[in-house]
Design a protein around this motif. Structure first.
Motif, PDB file in Angstrom:
ATOM      1  N   ALA A  82      97.600  38.029  43.059  1.00 22.86           N
ATOM      2  CA  ALA A  82      96.357  38.291  43.784  1.00 22.86           C
ATOM      3  C   ALA A  82      96.613  38.717  45.220  1.00 22.86           C
ATOM      4  CB  ALA A  82      95.466  37.057  43.757  1.00 22.86           C
ATOM      5  N   SER A  83      97.674  38.216  45.817  1.00 21.26           N
ATOM      6  CA  SER A  83      97.971  38.594  47.198  1.00 21.26           C
ATOM      7  C   SER A  83      98.423  40.043  47.312  1.00 21.26           C
ATOM      8  CB  SER A  83      99.054  37.678  47.761  1.00 21.26           C
ATOM      9  OG  SER A  83     100.275  37.819  47.027  1.00 21.26           O
ATOM     10  N   GLY A  84      98.775  40.692  46.197  1.00 22.92           N
ATOM     11  CA  GLY A  84      99.182  42.094  46.231  1.00 22.92           C
ATOM     12  C   GLY A  84      98.048  43.024  46.619  1.00 22.92           C
ATOM     13  N   TYR A  85      96.819  42.611  46.343  1.00 16.83           N
ATOM     14  CA  TYR A  85      95.664  43.428  46.748  1.00 16.83           C
ATOM     15  C   TYR A  85      94.728  42.586  47.610  1.00 16.83           C
ATOM     16  CZ  TYR A  85      93.766  41.074  42.584  1.00 16.83           C
ATOM     17  OH  TYR A  85      93.399  40.140  41.638  1.00 16.83           O
ATOM     18  N   PHE A  86      95.323  41.820  48.522  1.00 21.60           N
ATOM     19  CA  PHE A  86      94.546  40.891  49.349  1.00 21.60           C
ATOM     20  C   PHE A  86      93.490  41.612  50.171  1.00 21.60           C
ATOM     21  CE2 PHE A  86      93.983  38.838  53.502  1.00 21.60           C
ATOM     22  CZ  PHE A  86      93.473  37.613  53.110  1.00 21.60           C
ATOM     23  N   ARG A  89      90.487  42.771  47.898  1.00 16.10           N
ATOM     24  CA  ARG A  89      89.641  41.684  47.376  1.00 16.10           C
ATOM     25  C   ARG A  89      90.252  40.357  47.810  1.00 16.10           C
ATOM     26  NH1 ARG A  89      89.113  42.930  41.081  1.00 16.10           N
ATOM     27  NH2 ARG A  89      87.966  40.935  41.179  1.00 16.10           N
ATOM     28  N   PRO A  90      90.023  39.950  49.057  1.00 19.06           N
ATOM     29  CA  PRO A  90      90.635  38.712  49.557  1.00 19.06           C
ATOM     30  C   PRO A  90      90.150  37.461  48.827  1.00 19.06           C
ATOM     31  CG  PRO A  90      89.026  39.552  51.119  1.00 19.06           C
ATOM     32  CD  PRO A  90      89.204  40.612  50.090  1.00 19.06           C
ATOM     33  N   GLY A  91      88.952  37.509  48.282  1.00 18.74           N
ATOM     34  CA  GLY A  91      88.429  36.339  47.581  1.00 18.74           C
ATOM     35  C   GLY A  91      89.271  35.942  46.383  1.00 18.74           C
ATOM     36  N   ASP A  92      89.867  36.930  45.712  1.00 18.95           N
ATOM     37  CA  ASP A  92      90.707  36.614  44.559  1.00 18.95           C
ATOM     38  C   ASP A  92      91.917  35.772  44.964  1.00 18.95           C
ATOM     39  OD1 ASP A  92      88.930  38.085  43.176  1.00 18.95           O
ATOM     40  OD2 ASP A  92      90.292  39.721  42.634  1.00 18.95           O
ATOM     41  N   THR A  93      92.482  36.073  46.129  1.00 22.91           N
ATOM     42  CA  THR A  93      93.644  35.314  46.588  1.00 22.91           C
ATOM     43  C   THR A  93      93.279  33.870  46.886  1.00 22.91           C
ATOM     44  OG1 THR A  93      94.598  37.332  47.548  1.00 22.91           O
ATOM     45  CG2 THR A  93      95.486  35.219  48.311  1.00 22.91           C
ATOM     46  N   PHE A  94      92.157  33.676  47.567  1.00 23.52           N
ATOM     47  CA  PHE A  94      91.742  32.309  47.890  1.00 23.52           C
ATOM     48  C   PHE A  94      91.374  31.521  46.632  1.00 23.52           C
ATOM     49  CE2 PHE A  94      90.687  34.508  51.972  1.00 23.52           C
ATOM     50  CZ  PHE A  94      91.615  33.824  52.755  1.00 23.52           C
ATOM     51  N   ARG A  95      90.757  32.201  45.664  1.00 21.59           N
ATOM     52  CA  ARG A  95      90.452  31.515  44.411  1.00 21.59           C
ATOM     53  C   ARG A  95      91.722  31.150  43.653  1.00 21.59           C
ATOM     54  NH1 ARG A  95      85.832  34.914  44.389  1.00 21.59           N
ATOM     55  NH2 ARG A  95      87.036  36.601  43.442  1.00 21.59           N
ATOM     56  N   ALA A  96      92.712  32.029  43.696  1.00 24.99           N
ATOM     57  CA  ALA A  96      93.983  31.735  43.036  1.00 24.99           C
ATOM     58  C   ALA A  96      94.696  30.570  43.718  1.00 24.99           C
ATOM     59  CB  ALA A  96      94.877  32.981  43.043  1.00 24.99           C
TER      60      ALA A  96
END
Length: 443
Positions: A82-86, A89-96
């Motif tokens: 998820a951090s690869g496209y932070f 879509r930063p929300g995906d990283t925080f959810r992960a």
């Protein structure tokens, strides 16, 4: 012609210019300094509590868990993906991150305290029973290491004392068949004696020759390990008859520690013995004359010697009693954990974990008991966390090591959280005192 009276009145009304001589002769009035803040008894007590060892210990555990959460997030594949496209879509990283950390610590709780997914209550508390079982030898070992700390000695010989204590208990158990509970009592006493003798050697060498206990205990760890390994390969010593494997005979049922809640759970009556050992430690150090001497030697050996206390004798007695506590951990390992026979590695690294428990518990009986429960929970829940989330068990070891790091550096914890130092004045009072000194210096 001017009036002398009016001139005198005008002159007296005008501001007078003081001469240098007058200025030097007149005493200078100090400026009014800010008064120090008056602290009430409750405020002083709150400062002592917030800067005390209990709060520092709790915050040390919290900081270690926070660092562990960061490591879990950094090593989780979902977070890395998820951090690869932070930035898109930063929300995906925080959810992960939340999923990885929350899932891991939830599994840790379920593996150490209560399994919320179990169908019955008896199955749900199985993790708690495992935690109590894992904590029992840590409490024994922590009490022994803590007692040495209170005398001013650093006992790193927990491994050797566990090995010798366990070997004594096992050998007595299968060599002298007796009915229950006499067989169990004799085996427990033999384990205590074995640990006490092995640690008493250290105290004797310290008292007679001044040998440093750290070096001696480390060397005796190796001696104990290879001695037990040799005896387990020697027929007629500790090796089981009729086999070439380095393994001892099985412990007779009459000498085994029975389950505390039946055979369903792993916790045995050794946990009750651990509670009794913690109480005995408290009574020894706080209510007995010998404990007073131990504490006096630990605080200041020179002052204790001046007061007529035999410091050398206290070293011998203290290390022997400390070894007896640690020997109980070996008793647990032989009579409860491996009743089918033990090998040379039955200490399972508990001797070094006990040092961590003693440090976290501040060498106090209640603190050691709670620290043992905490590390038992980390050990029991770490395997579930690894199995359920794929988190390396090394993360738990890192958390344990960080707890020791923060416990050993209270100023670091106080600086991070802005906690006061016990016995120091509040900041406003210190500023006021500084202002007083400045004004006095200027005066």
């Amino acid at each position: 012609m001017s009036d002398p009276t009016n001139k005198a009145e005008t002159t007296s009304d005008a501001p007078q210019q003081a001469s240098p001589a007058d200025s030097a002769a007149a005493p200078q009035q100090p400026a009014t300094a800010p008064q120090p803040a008056v602290t009430t008894r409750g405020q002083r007590a709150l400062r002592e509590i917030m800067g005390g060892s209990f709060v520092i210990s709790v915050l040390a555990v919290f900081l270690a868990l926070v660092v562990g959460a960061v490591l879990i997030a950094l090593t989780d594949p979902g977070v890395q993906q998820a951090s690869g496209y932070f930035f898109a879509r930063p929300g995906d990283t925080f959810r992960a991150i939340w999923s990885a950390v929350g899932g891991s610590y939830t599994s840790l709780f379920q593996g150490a305290i209560f399994n919320t997914g179990a169908f019955t209550f008896s199955a749900g508390i199985q993790p708690l029973m495992n935690t109590l079982s894992a904590a029992t030898p840590l409490i024994f070992g922590g009490l022994g290491i803590a007692l040495a700390f209170r005398i001013g000695l650093f006992n790193i010989g927990g491994q050797g004392q566990i090995l010798i204590g366990g070997a004594f208990a096992g050998w007595v158990a299968w060599s002298f068949p007796m009915p229950f509970p006499l067989a169990l009592i004799v085996a427990i006493v033999a384990g205590i004696v074995g640990g006490a003798v092995w640690a008493g050697i250290v105290g004797w060498l310290k008292a007679q020759t001044g040998a440093h206990e750290v070096i001696v205990t480390i060397m005796l760890n190796y001696v104990a390990f290879y001695l037990i390994s040799f005896l387990l390969r020697t027929p007629g010593a500790l090796q089981a008859p009729g086999t070439n494997n380095p393994k001892s005979p099985a412990i007779p049922e009459a000498a085994q520690l029975p389950g505390l809640f039946g055979i369903r759970y792993t916790v045995t009556w050794a946990f009750v013995l651990a509670i009794a050992a913690a109480f005995a430690y408290w009574w020894l150090m706080n209510r007995s004359n010998l404990g007073f001497r131990f504490r006096a030697v630990g605080e200041n050996p020179s002052a204790a010697r001046t007061a007529g206390i035999g410091v050398e004798r206290m070293y011998i007695y203290g290390m022997a009693i400390a070894g007896g506590f640690v020997g109980l951990a070996g008793v647990n390992q032989v009579l409860a954990t491996t009743p089918g026979g033990f090998s040379s590695g039955f200490d399972a690294g508990l001797g070094f974990d006990a040092i961590t428990v003693a440090l976290l518990g501040r060498s106090r009986p209640l603190g050691v008991f709670v620290a043992g429960l905490l590390f038992g929970a980390l050990k029991s829940g770490g395997y579930v966390m690894q199995a359920a989330n794929g988190i390396p068990i090394d993360i738990v070891l890192i958390v344990q090591s960080l707890i020791v790091l923060f416990i050993a550096a209270p100023p670091l914890v106080r600086a991070i959280f802005g906690l006061p130092t016990p016995g120091s004045a509040p900041r406003r009072s210190r500023r006021a005192a500084g202002a007083d000194r400045t004004v006095a210096k200027e005066a």
